[in-house]
Design a protein around this motif. Structure first.
Motif, PDB file in Angstrom:
ATOM      1  N   ALA B  27       0.829  -1.205   0.000  1.00 59.20           N
ATOM      2  CA  ALA B  27       0.000   0.000   0.000  1.00 59.20           C
ATOM      3  C   ALA B  27       0.865   1.258   0.000  1.00 59.20           C
ATOM      4  O   ALA B  27       0.515   2.273  -0.601  1.00 59.20           O
ATOM      5  CB  ALA B  27      -0.937   0.001   1.199  1.00 59.20           C
ATOM      6  N   LEU B  28       2.015   1.160   0.665  1.00 61.31           N
ATOM      7  CA  LEU B  28       2.946   2.283   0.692  1.00 61.31           C
ATOM      8  C   LEU B  28       3.359   2.670  -0.731  1.00 61.31           C
ATOM      9  O   LEU B  28       3.487   3.855  -1.061  1.00 61.31           O
ATOM     10  CB  LEU B  28       4.174   1.866   1.503  1.00 61.31           C
ATOM     11  CG  LEU B  28       4.890   2.926   2.313  1.00 61.31           C
ATOM     12  CD1 LEU B  28       3.919   3.603   3.248  1.00 61.31           C
ATOM     13  CD2 LEU B  28       6.020   2.287   3.097  1.00 61.31           C
ATOM     14  N   GLY B  29       3.590   1.645  -1.564  1.00 57.76           N
ATOM     15  CA  GLY B  29       3.956   1.899  -2.958  1.00 57.76           C
ATOM     16  C   GLY B  29       2.875   2.689  -3.677  1.00 57.76           C
ATOM     17  O   GLY B  29       3.161   3.643  -4.412  1.00 57.76           O
ATOM     18  N   TYR B  30       1.620   2.308  -3.458  1.00 52.85           N
ATOM     19  CA  TYR B  30       0.516   3.017  -4.123  1.00 52.85           C
ATOM     20  C   TYR B  30       0.405   4.445  -3.605  1.00 52.85           C
ATOM     21  O   TYR B  30       0.255   5.405  -4.347  1.00 52.85           O
ATOM     22  CB  TYR B  30      -0.819   2.314  -3.836  1.00 52.85           C
ATOM     23  CG  TYR B  30      -1.062   1.067  -4.638  1.00 52.85           C
ATOM     24  CD1 TYR B  30      -1.415   1.141  -5.986  1.00 52.85           C
ATOM     25  CD2 TYR B  30      -0.965  -0.183  -4.055  1.00 52.85           C
ATOM     26  CE1 TYR B  30      -1.655  -0.006  -6.715  1.00 52.85           C
ATOM     27  CE2 TYR B  30      -1.203  -1.341  -4.781  1.00 52.85           C
ATOM     28  CZ  TYR B  30      -1.543  -1.237  -6.111  1.00 52.85           C
ATOM     29  OH  TYR B  30      -1.791  -2.373  -6.835  1.00 52.85           O
ATOM     30  N   THR B  31       0.457   4.538  -2.285  1.00 51.69           N
ATOM     31  CA  THR B  31       0.108   5.793  -1.656  1.00 51.69           C
ATOM     32  C   THR B  31       1.175   6.866  -1.886  1.00 51.69           C
ATOM     33  O   THR B  31       0.867   8.033  -2.096  1.00 51.69           O
ATOM     34  CB  THR B  31      -0.179   5.522  -0.165  1.00 51.69           C
ATOM     35  OG1 THR B  31      -1.375   6.177   0.191  1.00 51.69           O
ATOM     36  CG2 THR B  31       0.945   5.918   0.744  1.00 51.69           C
ATOM     37  N   MET B  32       2.452   6.455  -1.913  1.00 49.56           N
ATOM     38  CA  MET B  32       3.508   7.448  -2.128  1.00 49.56           C
ATOM     39  C   MET B  32       3.448   8.042  -3.526  1.00 49.56           C
ATOM     40  O   MET B  32       3.565   9.250  -3.715  1.00 49.56           O
ATOM     41  CB  MET B  32       4.875   6.815  -1.889  1.00 49.56           C
ATOM     42  CG  MET B  32       5.142   6.610  -0.411  1.00 49.56           C
ATOM     43  SD  MET B  32       6.868   6.311  -0.081  1.00 49.56           S
ATOM     44  CE  MET B  32       7.601   7.824  -0.655  1.00 49.56           C
ATOM     45  N   VAL B  33       3.255   7.153  -4.521  1.00 45.16           N
ATOM     46  CA  VAL B  33       3.166   7.641  -5.893  1.00 45.16           C
ATOM     47  C   VAL B  33       1.941   8.535  -6.051  1.00 45.16           C
ATOM     48  O   VAL B  33       1.994   9.590  -6.682  1.00 45.16           O
ATOM     49  CB  VAL B  33       3.130   6.463  -6.887  1.00 45.16           C
ATOM     50  CG1 VAL B  33       2.783   6.955  -8.277  1.00 45.16           C
ATOM     51  CG2 VAL B  33       4.466   5.751  -6.893  1.00 45.16           C
ATOM     52  N   LEU B 247      -4.726  -5.621  -5.499  1.00 46.79           N
ATOM     53  CA  LEU B 247      -6.076  -5.079  -5.314  1.00 46.79           C
ATOM     54  C   LEU B 247      -6.367  -4.896  -3.833  1.00 46.79           C
ATOM     55  O   LEU B 247      -6.915  -3.862  -3.411  1.00 46.79           O
ATOM     56  CB  LEU B 247      -7.096  -6.040  -5.944  1.00 46.79           C
ATOM     57  CG  LEU B 247      -8.472  -5.449  -6.212  1.00 46.79           C
ATOM     58  CD1 LEU B 247      -8.365  -4.322  -7.218  1.00 46.79           C
ATOM     59  CD2 LEU B 247      -9.417  -6.525  -6.730  1.00 46.79           C
ATOM     60  N   ALA B 248      -5.958  -5.877  -3.037  1.00 47.84           N
ATOM     61  CA  ALA B 248      -6.172  -5.783  -1.598  1.00 47.84           C
ATOM     62  C   ALA B 248      -5.392  -4.609  -1.011  1.00 47.84           C
ATOM     63  O   ALA B 248      -5.927  -3.827  -0.220  1.00 47.84           O
ATOM     64  CB  ALA B 248      -5.761  -7.093  -0.920  1.00 47.84           C
ATOM     65  N   ALA B 249      -4.134  -4.474  -1.432  1.00 49.84           N
ATOM     66  CA  ALA B 249      -3.297  -3.396  -0.893  1.00 49.84           C
ATOM     67  C   ALA B 249      -3.815  -2.033  -1.340  1.00 49.84           C
ATOM     68  O   ALA B 249      -3.818  -1.068  -0.573  1.00 49.84           O
ATOM     69  CB  ALA B 249      -1.852  -3.580  -1.341  1.00 49.84           C
ATOM     70  N   PHE B 250      -4.270  -1.966  -2.572  1.00 52.89           N
ATOM     71  CA  PHE B 250      -4.838  -0.718  -3.074  1.00 52.89           C
ATOM     72  C   PHE B 250      -6.077  -0.343  -2.241  1.00 52.89           C
ATOM     73  O   PHE B 250      -6.257   0.810  -1.842  1.00 52.89           O
ATOM     74  CB  PHE B 250      -5.204  -0.878  -4.555  1.00 52.89           C
ATOM     75  CG  PHE B 250      -5.941   0.287  -5.131  1.00 52.89           C
ATOM     76  CD1 PHE B 250      -5.341   1.538  -5.182  1.00 52.89           C
ATOM     77  CD2 PHE B 250      -7.223   0.140  -5.608  1.00 52.89           C
ATOM     78  CE1 PHE B 250      -6.020   2.624  -5.703  1.00 52.89           C
ATOM     79  CE2 PHE B 250      -7.905   1.218  -6.132  1.00 52.89           C
ATOM     80  CZ  PHE B 250      -7.312   2.464  -6.181  1.00 52.89           C
ATOM     81  N   GLY B 267      -4.752   1.127   7.228  1.00 49.78           N
ATOM     82  CA  GLY B 267      -5.566   0.474   6.195  1.00 49.78           C
ATOM     83  C   GLY B 267      -5.105  -0.957   5.958  1.00 49.78           C
ATOM     84  O   GLY B 267      -5.911  -1.874   5.859  1.00 49.78           O
ATOM     85  N   GLY B 268      -3.795  -1.153   5.875  1.00 50.38           N
ATOM     86  CA  GLY B 268      -3.238  -2.480   5.607  1.00 50.38           C
ATOM     87  C   GLY B 268      -3.578  -3.465   6.713  1.00 50.38           C
ATOM     88  O   GLY B 268      -4.075  -4.571   6.461  1.00 50.38           O
ATOM     89  N   VAL B 269      -3.343  -3.051   7.952  1.00 48.54           N
ATOM     90  CA  VAL B 269      -3.622  -3.937   9.080  1.00 48.54           C
ATOM     91  C   VAL B 269      -5.126  -4.216   9.161  1.00 48.54           C
ATOM     92  O   VAL B 269      -5.561  -5.355   9.353  1.00 48.54           O
ATOM     93  CB  VAL B 269      -3.108  -3.324  10.400  1.00 48.54           C
ATOM     94  CG1 VAL B 269      -3.513  -4.181  11.586  1.00 48.54           C
ATOM     95  CG2 VAL B 269      -1.597  -3.178  10.341  1.00 48.54           C
TER      96      VAL B 269
END
Lengths: 387, 316
Positions: B27-33, B247-250, B267-269
């Protein structure tokens, strides 16, 4: 998205293959050349089953060509990845390719259902070595319109209404008052099979079904909720109806959780690859499957290895039997789709394992059953027919 | 219906948290970008998948482990795991930066709208997964067992397993390091500045392209680390695992408030726990349904996610 790309790649592949078959047909004039096809998972998670079966078909063709000079049989490989979505993309091309006069396969029930409409439209006769779902040959099933394969579908394997009881019996063999937990992978093979297993378990005195079971999509990698259910239920036996690549992921996690419950699976798990992928965790798994070539005749197995360069795999006997039915038709001059269909319908002979091969009006053979296999030292060891 | 949930509550919770921590890193990858470019990098799921292969390549080809090799112990174990983690992170970071350079930067330079970049992201995602499909013949790849999955202790009936513990501790540490990097370092400040107001950041002399590249690099590192933990716990990967996990991480990123790094954590947890609890209570077949109902409900009442965006969008 992924599925679509995968499917279109498969279409291209099937198209290229059919072109290849065409080119080969027109090349030689002196020999009589005919084209058969094999359909099953040749790539993807289930590829091992498809490759094993296709090797059986190739072997049958080799033997046939050696015994009948002047005949050349081309084999079109149809890769459906065992996936109905892929099958429905590759089947139309196969259905309309009139060069193909008969098809061994499809290997999996779900892929068979997806392919049937196209083969019915093209009157392409198919003989499956391993699709066991009952409704394919059952005119009384609830889904008869889509599943019932008459007049083109045939199979040389017994059905899941026979496998279910065999799996139930073999899974609990030698255990006193077994508590059984059953779950499936949501596929069109696994869900009805689970029903037959549960129905059979209910009839066995002393055995009980525990927990509410589970139905796990085949993309699952985290099985911890299922394992929690198994533990709460206090199950001593776990039966999974699904395919081997998922079964291997699951059994590792079950063993890592400290559970020593007996693990059992149907013919979807029945593959050498299961033992390989699962490693130590797969030991003593109980699987139902069909006798291999070496069980039937060690001499045949030696010949297979000499001709093919590899040992025979699962469903070798059934694949060879299915191919032989088509090949004998070709030898008798049945070289159109219509003629082959008539030939198969009236065929009567004996299979390699001594089974009588004669199809009833729905496309089933009357004989055939399932044997129990135990994973021992990383190998599937035949324990004999389950009766 | 609730017997499993009550009986195995702590076991489920630990599994859910471990799974959740893997989601956090992706999720960090999605959110930072998203924070920097206001764009969903759909290729992130495949960057994760490439990361899992990086970890397997390291153990299988570099250290020659196979399915029958005994698990490593002592110093060797630490070394192999560390190299695996490094390989997964490096693999993913390189792929992530390549994606940015090859697919997104040129589009940005031409001043195309965000929709074009979004489509390009979907395209990259397909390219990455299909390339891996062809390379592996669509087969699943089993990972050799490096870490013996010892059950360390039992707390309230829940097993604390070594691999779960390592995942939670190490993933947590990686998260904190990255979060501190963005919060405190000079580059991190630049990233946040661009995220707040791109034009103003440029006027302050911030090199926009460099900031974006670093963002993709850091996002790739986090996502790659997730790949390593995935392989360590499940010992398995395949060309198509990215889709489900991504999809789950997003979803996790959106639930937490996309663009918000701490939001990605919660969100992830949250998502890891929700998946495991839903599977245990309703059956695994209801997992996806439950999660997306929760997502819709969250967005209905908190359209910006539980924690909202860190920065109110200043652009039009």
């Amino acid at each position: 998205m992924n599925k679509k790309i995968k499917a279109s790649a498969a279409i291209v592949a099937a198209f290229a293959l059919s072109l290849g078959a065409f080119a080969a047909t027109s090349a030689s004039a002196a020999t009589k050349t005919y084209t058969l096809a094999y359909q099953g998972p040749l790539s993807g998670g289930e590829a091992s089953t498809g490759i094993d079966e296709q090797n059986g078909v190739k072997y049958a063709i080799k033997v046939f060509e050696a015994a009948n000079p002047g005949y050349k049989i081309n084999l079109v490989s149809v890769d459906d990845e065992g996936d109905p979505a892929v099958a429905s993309k590759v089947a139309p091309g196969v259905g309309t390719n009139r060069k193909i006069i008969g098809l061994v396969g499809p290997a999996y029930s779900g892929a068979t259902i997806a392919s049937l409409p196209y083969y019915k439209a093209g009157n392409l006769t198919v003989i499956s070595p391993s699709a066991t779902r009952v409704s394919l040959t059952d005119p009384k099933s609830a889904t008869v319109k889509s599943d019932y394969g008459r007049p083109i579908f045939h199979r040389v394997v017994a059905t899941d209404d026979k496998q279910g009881p065999a799996l139930a019996k073999f899974a609990i063999k030698g255990l006193t008052a077994p508590k059984v937990f059953v779950f499936d992978d949501q596929s069109s093979y696994a869900v009805p099979l689970r029903g037959y297993v549960e129905a059979a378990l209910k009839k066995i005195v002393g055995a009980s079904i525990v927990g509410s079971g589970d139905s796990v999509p085949n993309t699952t990698t985290d099985f911890s909720p299922t394992i929690a259910k198994i533990k709460t239920a206090g199950a001593t036996v776990v039966i999974y109806t699904g395919y081997y690549s998922q079964a291997a992921v699951f059994i590792k996690q079950l063993r890592d959780s400290g559970s020593t419950a007996v693990f059992a699976g149907g013919d979807g798990v029945f593959n050498q690859e299961f033992a390989k992928l699962a490693g130590k965790s797969g030991e003593n798994a109980r699987l139902t499957g069909v006798a291999g070539l070496s069980d039937v005749d060690p001499k045949l197995e030696a010949d297979f290895k000499a001709k093919m360069g590899v040992s025979s795999g699962v469903y070798a006997v059934e694949s060879i039997d299915a191919a032989n039915i088509f090949l004998s038709g070709i030898l008798n001059g049945k070289t159109t789709r219509a003629a082959i269909n008539k030939w198969v319908k009236s065929y009567s002979g004996k299979g390699l394992g001594g089974t009588s091969l004669k199809f009833n009006q729905h496309g089933d053979i009357s004989e055939g059953g399932f044997a129990g296999f135990l994973v021992t030292g990383g190998k599937l060891v035949n324990q004999g027919a389950v009766v | 219906m609730f017997t499993v949930f009550i009986d195995q509550f702590w076991q489920l919770t630990i599994s859910g948290i471990a799974l959740g921590f893997i989601y956090v890193l992706i999720a960090l990858g999605y959110t930072m970008v998203y924070g920097v470019l206001r764009m969903i990098n759909f290729a992130n799921s495949e960057i994760f998948m490439w990361g899992t292969f990086g970890a397997i390549v390291a153990s299988r080809d570099l250290f020659r482990y196979n399915q029958t090799t005994e698990p490593a112990t002592g110093g060797k174990l630490a070394l192999v795991l560390f190299i695996q983690l490094f390989a997964a992170m490096a693999f993913a970071a390189v792929v992530s930066v390549i994606v940015e350079l090859a697919a997104y930067r040129r589009l940005r330079a031409r001043g195309t709208n965000r929709l074009a970049t979004l489509i390009s992201a979907i395209g990259m995602s397909m390219v990455l997964s299909e390339t891996m499909r062809l390379m592996t013949d669509s087969r699943p790849v089993g990972s050799p067992r490096i870490l013996e999955k010892v059950i360390l202790t039992e707390v309230w009936g829940a097993q604390i397993r070594l691999d779960t513990l390592i995942t939670i501790v190490a993933a947590g540490a990686i998260f904190i390091i990255l979060e501190r990097f963005v919060k405190l370092s000079r580059m991190g400040k630049a990233i946040r500045a661009v995220s707040m107001n791109e034009d103003a950041a440029k006027l302050m002399g911030i090199n926009l392209n460099r900031v974006i590249t670093v963002t993709f690099l850091v996002g790739g590192l986090a996502t790659g680390a997730a790949g390593f933990f995935y392989v360590t716990v499940y010992e398995y990967t395949k060309f198509n695992i990215g889709f489900t996990m991504g999809l789950a991480a997003f979803t996790a990123a959106v639930v937490g408030g996309i663009g918000n790094i701490r939001g990605a954590f919660f969100g992830g947890v949250f998502l890891g726990l929700a998946e495991v609890y839903a599977s245990a209570i309703l059956g695994t077949q209801w997992k996806a349904v439950t999660i997306f109902i929760v997502l819709v409900l969250v967005l209905l009442f908190k359209p910006n996610g539980l924690f909202g965006e860190a920065v109110q969008q200043t652009r039009a």
